[in-house]
Design a protein around this motif. Structure first.
Motif, PDB file in Angstrom:
ATOM      1  N   MET A   1       8.932 -18.769   8.048  1.00  0.00           N
ATOM      2  CA  MET A   1       9.236 -17.428   8.492  1.00  0.00           C
ATOM      3  C   MET A   1       9.517 -16.507   7.298  1.00  0.00           C
ATOM      4  SD  MET A   1      11.948 -16.421  11.365  1.00  0.00           S
ATOM      5  CE  MET A   1      12.800 -14.915  11.279  1.00  0.00           C
ATOM      6  N   LEU A   2      10.362 -16.971   6.384  1.00  0.00           N
ATOM      7  CA  LEU A   2      10.672 -16.183   5.198  1.00  0.00           C
ATOM      8  C   LEU A   2       9.415 -15.977   4.355  1.00  0.00           C
ATOM      9  CD1 LEU A   2      12.614 -14.796   3.228  1.00  0.00           C
ATOM     10  CD2 LEU A   2      13.066 -17.046   2.240  1.00  0.00           C
ATOM     11  N   GLU A   3       8.650 -17.044   4.185  1.00  0.00           N
ATOM     12  CA  GLU A   3       7.437 -16.935   3.375  1.00  0.00           C
ATOM     13  C   GLU A   3       6.449 -15.955   3.988  1.00  0.00           C
ATOM     14  OE1 GLU A   3       5.594 -20.472   1.919  1.00  0.00           O
ATOM     15  OE2 GLU A   3       7.537 -21.362   1.428  1.00  0.00           O
ATOM     16  N   ALA A   4       6.299 -15.977   5.303  1.00  0.00           N
ATOM     17  CA  ALA A   4       5.375 -15.053   5.965  1.00  0.00           C
ATOM     18  C   ALA A   4       5.832 -13.609   5.765  1.00  0.00           C
ATOM     19  CB  ALA A   4       5.267 -15.376   7.456  1.00  0.00           C
ATOM     20  N   ALA A   5       7.136 -13.380   5.859  1.00  0.00           N
ATOM     21  CA  ALA A   5       7.671 -12.030   5.669  1.00  0.00           C
ATOM     22  C   ALA A   5       7.469 -11.574   4.226  1.00  0.00           C
ATOM     23  CB  ALA A   5       9.150 -11.996   6.037  1.00  0.00           C
ATOM     24  N   LEU A   6       7.691 -12.469   3.277  1.00  0.00           N
ATOM     25  CA  LEU A   6       7.489 -12.111   1.873  1.00  0.00           C
ATOM     26  C   LEU A   6       6.021 -11.857   1.565  1.00  0.00           C
ATOM     27  CD1 LEU A   6       9.994 -14.539   0.131  1.00  0.00           C
ATOM     28  CD2 LEU A   6      10.166 -12.048   0.291  1.00  0.00           C
ATOM     29  N   ARG A   7       5.134 -12.660   2.154  1.00  0.00           N
ATOM     30  CA  ARG A   7       3.690 -12.419   1.977  1.00  0.00           C
ATOM     31  C   ARG A   7       3.329 -11.004   2.437  1.00  0.00           C
ATOM     32  NH1 ARG A   7      -0.241 -15.923   1.003  1.00  0.00           N
ATOM     33  NH2 ARG A   7       0.345 -18.078   0.715  1.00  0.00           N
ATOM     34  N   GLU A   8       3.868 -10.623   3.585  1.00  0.00           N
ATOM     35  CA  GLU A   8       3.581  -9.292   4.125  1.00  0.00           C
ATOM     36  C   GLU A   8       4.150  -8.208   3.214  1.00  0.00           C
ATOM     37  OE1 GLU A   8       1.859  -6.434   6.303  1.00  0.00           O
ATOM     38  OE2 GLU A   8       1.459  -8.582   6.366  1.00  0.00           O
ATOM     39  N   GLU A   9       5.335  -8.432   2.671  1.00  0.00           N
ATOM     40  CA  GLU A   9       5.931  -7.459   1.740  1.00  0.00           C
ATOM     41  C   GLU A   9       5.058  -7.296   0.502  1.00  0.00           C
ATOM     42  OE1 GLU A   9       8.615  -5.377   1.802  1.00  0.00           O
ATOM     43  OE2 GLU A   9       8.769  -5.901   3.912  1.00  0.00           O
ATOM     44  N   ILE A  10       4.568  -8.400  -0.033  1.00  0.00           N
ATOM     45  CA  ILE A  10       3.691  -8.348  -1.204  1.00  0.00           C
ATOM     46  C   ILE A  10       2.414  -7.586  -0.863  1.00  0.00           C
ATOM     47  CG2 ILE A  10       2.266  -9.745  -2.760  1.00  0.00           C
ATOM     48  CD1 ILE A  10       4.540 -11.920  -2.479  1.00  0.00           C
ATOM     49  N   ARG A  11       1.850  -7.907   0.290  1.00  0.00           N
ATOM     50  CA  ARG A  11       0.620  -7.241   0.741  1.00  0.00           C
ATOM     51  C   ARG A  11       0.844  -5.731   0.882  1.00  0.00           C
ATOM     52  NH1 ARG A  11      -0.108 -10.405   4.589  1.00  0.00           N
ATOM     53  NH2 ARG A  11      -1.578 -11.796   3.614  1.00  0.00           N
ATOM     54  N   GLN A  12       1.944  -5.345   1.515  1.00  0.00           N
ATOM     55  CA  GLN A  12       2.250  -3.922   1.706  1.00  0.00           C
ATOM     56  C   GLN A  12       2.504  -3.221   0.375  1.00  0.00           C
ATOM     57  OE1 GLN A  12       5.461  -3.493   4.488  1.00  0.00           O
ATOM     58  NE2 GLN A  12       4.241  -4.179   6.220  1.00  0.00           N
ATOM     59  N   TYR A  13       3.216  -3.876  -0.521  1.00  0.00           N
ATOM     60  CA  TYR A  13       3.494  -3.318  -1.846  1.00  0.00           C
ATOM     61  C   TYR A  13       2.180  -2.982  -2.551  1.00  0.00           C
ATOM     62  CZ  TYR A  13       5.251  -2.964  -6.632  1.00  0.00           C
ATOM     63  OH  TYR A  13       5.532  -2.525  -7.900  1.00  0.00           O
ATOM     64  N   ALA A  14       1.266  -3.957  -2.550  1.00  0.00           N
ATOM     65  CA  ALA A  14      -0.026  -3.753  -3.202  1.00  0.00           C
ATOM     66  C   ALA A  14      -0.821  -2.643  -2.506  1.00  0.00           C
ATOM     67  CB  ALA A  14      -0.821  -5.058  -3.203  1.00  0.00           C
ATOM     68  N   GLU A  15      -0.803  -2.645  -1.200  1.00  0.00           N
ATOM     69  CA  GLU A  15      -1.547  -1.632  -0.439  1.00  0.00           C
ATOM     70  C   GLU A  15      -1.019  -0.226  -0.721  1.00  0.00           C
ATOM     71  OE1 GLU A  15      -1.708  -0.515   4.169  1.00  0.00           O
ATOM     72  OE2 GLU A  15      -2.462  -2.540   3.729  1.00  0.00           O
ATOM     73  N   GLU A  16       0.303  -0.065  -0.723  1.00  0.00           N
ATOM     74  CA  GLU A  16       0.902   1.248  -0.969  1.00  0.00           C
ATOM     75  C   GLU A  16       0.574   1.786  -2.355  1.00  0.00           C
ATOM     76  OE1 GLU A  16       5.054   0.568  -0.278  1.00  0.00           O
ATOM     77  OE2 GLU A  16       4.786   0.431   1.899  1.00  0.00           O
ATOM     78  N   ARG A  17       0.334   0.892  -3.284  1.00  0.00           N
ATOM     79  CA  ARG A  17       0.037   1.296  -4.657  1.00  0.00           C
ATOM     80  C   ARG A  17      -1.446   1.187  -5.002  1.00  0.00           C
ATOM     81  NH1 ARG A  17       4.821  -0.293  -3.691  1.00  0.00           N
ATOM     82  NH2 ARG A  17       6.636   0.471  -4.819  1.00  0.00           N
ATOM     83  N   ALA A  18      -2.239   0.940  -3.972  1.00  0.00           N
ATOM     84  CA  ALA A  18      -3.696   0.814  -4.110  1.00  0.00           C
ATOM     85  C   ALA A  18      -4.069  -0.243  -5.154  1.00  0.00           C
ATOM     86  CB  ALA A  18      -4.335   2.160  -4.443  1.00  0.00           C
ATOM     87  N   ILE A  19      -3.341  -1.357  -5.120  1.00  0.00           N
ATOM     88  CA  ILE A  19      -3.621  -2.477  -6.013  1.00  0.00           C
ATOM     89  C   ILE A  19      -4.450  -3.496  -5.241  1.00  0.00           C
ATOM     90  CG2 ILE A  19      -2.611  -4.347  -7.371  1.00  0.00           C
ATOM     91  CD1 ILE A  19      -0.018  -2.620  -7.511  1.00  0.00           C
ATOM     92  N   PRO A  20      -5.676  -3.734  -5.666  1.00  0.00           N
ATOM     93  CA  PRO A  20      -6.469  -4.753  -4.972  1.00  0.00           C
ATOM     94  C   PRO A  20      -5.867  -6.139  -5.229  1.00  0.00           C
ATOM     95  CG  PRO A  20      -7.682  -3.862  -6.851  1.00  0.00           C
ATOM     96  CD  PRO A  20      -6.382  -3.118  -6.771  1.00  0.00           C
ATOM     97  N   ILE A  21      -5.708  -6.913  -4.171  1.00  0.00           N
ATOM     98  CA  ILE A  21      -5.105  -8.238  -4.302  1.00  0.00           C
ATOM     99  C   ILE A  21      -5.736  -9.189  -3.298  1.00  0.00           C
ATOM    100  CG2 ILE A  21      -3.183  -7.749  -2.726  1.00  0.00           C
ATOM    101  CD1 ILE A  21      -1.386  -9.329  -4.749  1.00  0.00           C
ATOM    102  N   THR A  22      -6.014 -10.394  -3.756  1.00  0.00           N
ATOM    103  CA  THR A  22      -6.609 -11.405  -2.880  1.00  0.00           C
ATOM    104  C   THR A  22      -5.508 -12.258  -2.259  1.00  0.00           C
ATOM    105  OG1 THR A  22      -6.751 -13.082  -4.619  1.00  0.00           O
ATOM    106  CG2 THR A  22      -8.621 -11.534  -4.422  1.00  0.00           C
TER     107      THR A  22
END
Length: 55
Positions: A1-22
């Protein structure tokens, strides 16, 4: 659960800053965040125990 939430935070962080991330890069970033979290938590727990013992 924590890992899934952190994954989403990382994804959102990158998206908000227009950082392409795999997904692989998100996984690697997650490893770093979890390492930092463990280290910080251990330091905080150690400090808290020290303070309680001194009180």
């Amino acid at each position: 659960m924590l890992e899934a939430a952190l994954r989403e935070e990382i994804r959102q962080y990158a998206e908000e800053r227009a950082i392409p991330i795999t997904e692989i890069e998100i996984g690697e970033a997650l490893k770093g965040v979890l390492f930092w979290f463990r280290e910080t938590a251990e330091d905080s727990i150690s400090t808290a125990i020290d303070l309680v013992k001194r009180a």
